[in-house]
Design an enzyme around this catalytic site. Structure first.
Site: not given
Length: 259
Positions: A240, A143
């Site tokens: 998240e 990521e």
């Protein structure tokens, strides 16, 4: 229908770790993700998942002191043996927990003159991890993280992720696309999701500004969720975020889009 997973490292953090699984299940989640599961034995996590009928979608390879301001593991040339040990640790957990994906965090380069060396090290380590996890039938993701929250992070844009995917051309490698981080970098997640969703293995989200739940910031999640739902994406969408109040009180978005 969209499938949402609860990131237990941020959600339900007002409860002790073992209790978070039960609370997530009671709130309606069928799946969870954990940033770093290594604070609990894999056998205990396996039991908690089974007792609460939860699937583990994703966890990260250990990243040394990244969250405390360090450089992490995956890109540091001097830490390649330590990174391989972390991959072995992740494999030991994965053999019991059966995640769909394992995330490799690129980490920081705090010596700008060594950036190219760090990036090459990361790509080599990422390929190594993808090969290792593929043997278990597990997909590898990586990521981009915004450079404001983590200065010096070596990958901070979706275009960099696409470049690495193209270069490595690994059959089980995909990007983990975090809506919060890319919006923080000024990108338009709607356009990216419409154009590149087939390159994404996992999606995570939080509102911006603030990294709270949907509705606490300025992102149009109704539009984003509709784009994901209408796309070929078959994966999970990970919550998240850091709740602005209690975790339970932050789940209005979940009740509206899932229930």
């Amino acid at each position: 229908m969209l499938r949402f997973s609860a990131n237990l490292s941020l959600l339900f953090s007002e409860y002790p770790w073992p209790q978070r699984f039960q609370v997530a299940s009671r709130q309606g989640f069928k799946a969870v993700e954990i940033q770093f599961p290594y604070q609990l034995p894999a056998q205990q996590l396996q039991a908690l998942l089974q007792e609460n009928a939860l699937q583990l979608i994703l966890f990260n390879v250990a990243a040394d002191t990244l969250l405390e301001g360090g450089e992490g593991l995956a890109a540091v040339p001097e830490k390649q043996l330590q990174f391989k040990a972390a991959v072995n640790q992740a494999i030991a957990y994965a053999e019991l927990l059966k995640p769909q994906m394992i995330n490799v965090l690129p980490g920081r380069c705090l010596q700008s003159e060594r950036y190219d060396e760090y990036l090459d090290t990361f790509k080599n380590n990422l390929r190594y991890a993808a090969d290792a996890f593929a043997e278990l039938g597990i997909r590898t993701v990586f990521e981009a993280i915004n450079c404001y929250d983590m200065p010096g992070f070596i990958i901070d844009s979706s275009s960099q992720m696409l470049d690495i995917l193209t270069e490595l051309n690994h059959p089980t490698l995909a990007m983990q696309y975090d809506i919060y981080h890319m919006q923080r970098m000024g990108e338009d997640s709607r356009i990216f999701l419409q154009q590149q969703i087939t390159s994404i293995g996992h999606i995570q989200f939080a509102d911006h500004p603030g990294r709270g739940q949907p509705g606490s910031g300025a992102i149009d999640f109704n539009s984003l969720f509709a784009i994901i739902a209408a796309s070929p994406y078959q994966g999970w969408v990970g919550a998240e975020y850091r709740p602005t109040g209690s975790s339970a009180a932050s789940l209005d978005w979940f009740k509206q889009t899932y229930c």
